[in-house]
Write a protein that holds these residues in place. Structure first.
Motif, PDB file in Angstrom:
ATOM      1  N   SER A 102      18.372   1.901  18.092  1.00  0.00           N
ATOM      2  CA  SER A 102      19.474   2.771  16.983  1.00  0.00           C
ATOM      3  C   SER A 102      19.671   1.828  15.809  1.00  0.00           C
ATOM      4  CB  SER A 102      20.543   3.482  18.562  1.00  0.00           C
ATOM      5  OG  SER A 102      19.570   4.399  18.489  1.00  0.00           O
ATOM      6  N   LEU A 103      19.236   0.769  15.673  1.00  0.00           N
ATOM      7  CA  LEU A 103      19.849  -0.114  14.673  1.00  0.00           C
ATOM      8  C   LEU A 103      20.829  -0.090  13.321  1.00  0.00           C
ATOM      9  CD1 LEU A 103      16.843  -3.318  14.758  1.00  0.00           C
ATOM     10  CD2 LEU A 103      18.669  -3.493  15.508  1.00  0.00           C
ATOM     11  N   LYS A 104      21.187  -0.972  13.770  1.00  0.00           N
ATOM     12  CA  LYS A 104      22.653  -0.665  12.053  1.00  0.00           C
ATOM     13  C   LYS A 104      22.565  -1.523  11.387  1.00  0.00           C
ATOM     14  CE  LYS A 104      25.071   1.538  15.463  1.00  0.00           C
ATOM     15  NZ  LYS A 104      27.126   1.580  16.126  1.00  0.00           N
ATOM     16  N   PRO A 105      23.005  -1.001   9.821  1.00  0.00           N
ATOM     17  CA  PRO A 105      23.436  -2.797   8.878  1.00  0.00           C
ATOM     18  C   PRO A 105      23.439  -3.476   9.455  1.00  0.00           C
ATOM     19  CG  PRO A 105      23.133  -0.313   8.273  1.00  0.00           C
ATOM     20  CD  PRO A 105      23.307  -0.289   9.547  1.00  0.00           C
ATOM     21  N   GLU A 106      25.187  -3.554   9.917  1.00  0.00           N
ATOM     22  CA  GLU A 106      25.910  -4.577  10.287  1.00  0.00           C
ATOM     23  C   GLU A 106      25.403  -5.173  12.059  1.00  0.00           C
ATOM     24  OE1 GLU A 106      26.258  -1.089  10.295  1.00  0.00           O
ATOM     25  OE2 GLU A 106      27.986  -0.414  11.596  1.00  0.00           O
ATOM     26  N   ASP A 107      24.179  -5.422  11.863  1.00  0.00           N
ATOM     27  CA  ASP A 107      23.522  -5.122  13.126  1.00  0.00           C
ATOM     28  C   ASP A 107      22.504  -6.940  12.932  1.00  0.00           C
ATOM     29  OD1 ASP A 107      22.540  -2.820  15.036  1.00  0.00           O
ATOM     30  OD2 ASP A 107      23.658  -4.055  15.244  1.00  0.00           O
ATOM     31  N   THR A 108      22.482  -6.349  11.437  1.00  0.00           N
ATOM     32  CA  THR A 108      21.519  -7.350  10.674  1.00  0.00           C
ATOM     33  C   THR A 108      22.113  -8.794  10.403  1.00  0.00           C
ATOM     34  OG1 THR A 108      21.144  -5.868   8.947  1.00  0.00           O
ATOM     35  CG2 THR A 108      21.156  -8.354   8.713  1.00  0.00           C
ATOM     36  N   ALA A 109      21.388 -10.273  11.011  1.00  0.00           N
ATOM     37  CA  ALA A 109      21.966 -11.381  11.141  1.00  0.00           C
ATOM     38  C   ALA A 109      20.560 -12.558  11.661  1.00  0.00           C
ATOM     39  CB  ALA A 109      22.761 -11.110  12.502  1.00  0.00           C
ATOM     40  N   VAL A 110      20.332 -13.735  11.816  1.00  0.00           N
ATOM     41  CA  VAL A 110      19.678 -14.188  12.634  1.00  0.00           C
ATOM     42  C   VAL A 110      19.863 -14.376  14.074  1.00  0.00           C
ATOM     43  CG1 VAL A 110      18.411 -16.377  12.752  1.00  0.00           C
ATOM     44  CG2 VAL A 110      19.810 -16.172  11.093  1.00  0.00           C
ATOM     45  N   TYR A 111      19.544 -14.301  14.900  1.00  0.00           N
ATOM     46  CA  TYR A 111      18.802 -14.315  16.362  1.00  0.00           C
ATOM     47  C   TYR A 111      19.495 -15.143  17.344  1.00  0.00           C
ATOM     48  CZ  TYR A 111      20.903  -8.555  16.119  1.00  0.00           C
ATOM     49  OH  TYR A 111      21.591  -7.701  15.685  1.00  0.00           O
ATOM     50  N   TYR A 112      19.391 -15.937  17.779  1.00  0.00           N
ATOM     51  CA  TYR A 112      19.387 -16.911  18.819  1.00  0.00           C
ATOM     52  C   TYR A 112      19.222 -16.503  20.357  1.00  0.00           C
ATOM     53  CZ  TYR A 112      20.425 -19.217  14.276  1.00  0.00           C
ATOM     54  OH  TYR A 112      20.733 -19.528  13.056  1.00  0.00           O
ATOM     55  N   CYS A 113      18.174 -17.133  21.264  1.00  0.00           N
ATOM     56  CA  CYS A 113      18.548 -17.330  22.388  1.00  0.00           C
ATOM     57  C   CYS A 113      18.768 -18.598  22.974  1.00  0.00           C
ATOM     58  CB  CYS A 113      16.996 -17.065  23.180  1.00  0.00           C
ATOM     59  SG  CYS A 113      15.414 -18.350  22.926  1.00  0.00           S
ATOM     60  N   PHE A 141      23.115 -14.547  21.030  1.00  0.00           N
ATOM     61  CA  PHE A 141      23.562 -14.604  19.940  1.00  0.00           C
ATOM     62  C   PHE A 141      22.981 -13.935  18.332  1.00  0.00           C
ATOM     63  CE2 PHE A 141      27.102 -16.988  22.361  1.00  0.00           C
ATOM     64  CZ  PHE A 141      26.643 -17.575  23.531  1.00  0.00           C
ATOM     65  N   ARG A 142      24.058 -14.534  17.722  1.00  0.00           N
ATOM     66  CA  ARG A 142      23.958 -13.427  16.302  1.00  0.00           C
ATOM     67  C   ARG A 142      24.860 -14.353  15.104  1.00  0.00           C
ATOM     68  NH1 ARG A 142      24.208  -6.685  16.542  1.00  0.00           N
ATOM     69  NH2 ARG A 142      26.828  -7.223  16.143  1.00  0.00           N
ATOM     70  N   GLN A 143      23.946 -14.792  14.343  1.00  0.00           N
ATOM     71  CA  GLN A 143      24.590 -14.946  13.103  1.00  0.00           C
ATOM     72  C   GLN A 143      24.804 -14.369  12.054  1.00  0.00           C
ATOM     73  OE1 GLN A 143      25.435 -18.872  12.600  1.00  0.00           O
ATOM     74  NE2 GLN A 143      26.937 -19.514  11.995  1.00  0.00           N
ATOM     75  N   SER A 144      25.781 -13.447  11.581  1.00  0.00           N
ATOM     76  CA  SER A 144      25.125 -13.371   9.808  1.00  0.00           C
ATOM     77  C   SER A 144      26.396 -14.216   8.945  1.00  0.00           C
ATOM     78  CB  SER A 144      26.110 -11.760   9.270  1.00  0.00           C
ATOM     79  OG  SER A 144      25.438 -10.881  11.282  1.00  0.00           O
ATOM     80  N   PRO A 145      25.323 -14.669   7.401  1.00  0.00           N
ATOM     81  CA  PRO A 145      26.232 -15.058   6.617  1.00  0.00           C
ATOM     82  C   PRO A 145      27.619 -15.288   6.241  1.00  0.00           C
ATOM     83  CG  PRO A 145      24.044 -13.736   5.771  1.00  0.00           C
ATOM     84  CD  PRO A 145      24.358 -13.052   6.727  1.00  0.00           C
ATOM     85  N   GLY A 146      28.318 -15.954   6.568  1.00  0.00           N
ATOM     86  CA  GLY A 146      29.341 -16.278   5.988  1.00  0.00           C
ATOM     87  C   GLY A 146      30.541 -16.439   7.518  1.00  0.00           C
ATOM     88  N   LYS A 147      29.581 -15.530   8.721  1.00  0.00           N
ATOM     89  CA  LYS A 147      30.727 -15.149   9.680  1.00  0.00           C
ATOM     90  C   LYS A 147      29.490 -16.222  10.865  1.00  0.00           C
ATOM     91  CE  LYS A 147      30.728 -10.345   8.663  1.00  0.00           C
ATOM     92  NZ  LYS A 147      30.506  -8.646   9.560  1.00  0.00           N
ATOM     93  N   GLU A 148      30.697 -15.794  11.830  1.00  0.00           N
ATOM     94  CA  GLU A 148      30.914 -17.022  12.628  1.00  0.00           C
ATOM     95  C   GLU A 148      29.787 -16.787  14.068  1.00  0.00           C
ATOM     96  OE1 GLU A 148      34.652 -19.409  12.883  1.00  0.00           O
ATOM     97  OE2 GLU A 148      33.879 -18.353  15.155  1.00  0.00           O
TER      98      GLU A 148
END
Length: 127
Positions: free
Chosen positions: A85-96, A37-44
């Motif tokens: 092919s990473l995109k700026p919108e992939d920026t997040a904290v990634y959790y397993c 899963f991943r979580q970006s600032p201000g997003k679920e």
């Protein structure tokens, strides 16, 4: 104590690649579906990908399909996420995370179905 520890995050330019790893300690998760899963600032927190306990089936969020690949090595008790092919919108904290029931054939996208989580690893993609 049961732990999941993620590694491999970092800063990468758009179009680049990273490989995240998740190592389990304290018990084996070779009989559990595992997910990222991943979580970006201000997003679920949002689902990224899942893999069944035997590695036979995988699922991806539409936003990463074709770019990310999930895999697992049950002998090493690890799960990986190859991100290309990473995109700026992939920026997040990634959790397993590990699914709560062993030997249950599922690819759930619901975070509440997963009972063990890692601390997360930051992925930052610059434009």
């Amino acid at each position: 104590q049961v732990q999941l520890v993620e590694s491999g995050g970092g800063l990468v330019q758009a179009g680049g690649s990273l490989r995240l790893s998740c190592a389990a300690s304290g018990r084996t998760f070779s009989s559990n579906t595992m997910a990222w899963f991943r979580q970006s600032p201000g997003k679920e927190r949002e689902f990224v990908s899942a893999i069944t306990w035997d590695g036979g089936s995988t699922r991806y969020a539409s936003s990463v399909k074709g770019r990310f690949t999930i895999s697992r090595d049950n002998a090493k008790n690890t799960v990986s996420l190859q991100m290309n092919s990473l995109k700026p919108e992939d920026t997040a904290v990634y959790y397993c995370a590990a699914y709560s029931i062993s030997y249950y054939y599922t690819l759930s996208q619901n975070q509440h179905d997963y009972h063990t989580w890692g601390q997360g690893t930051q992925v930052t993609v610059s434009s």
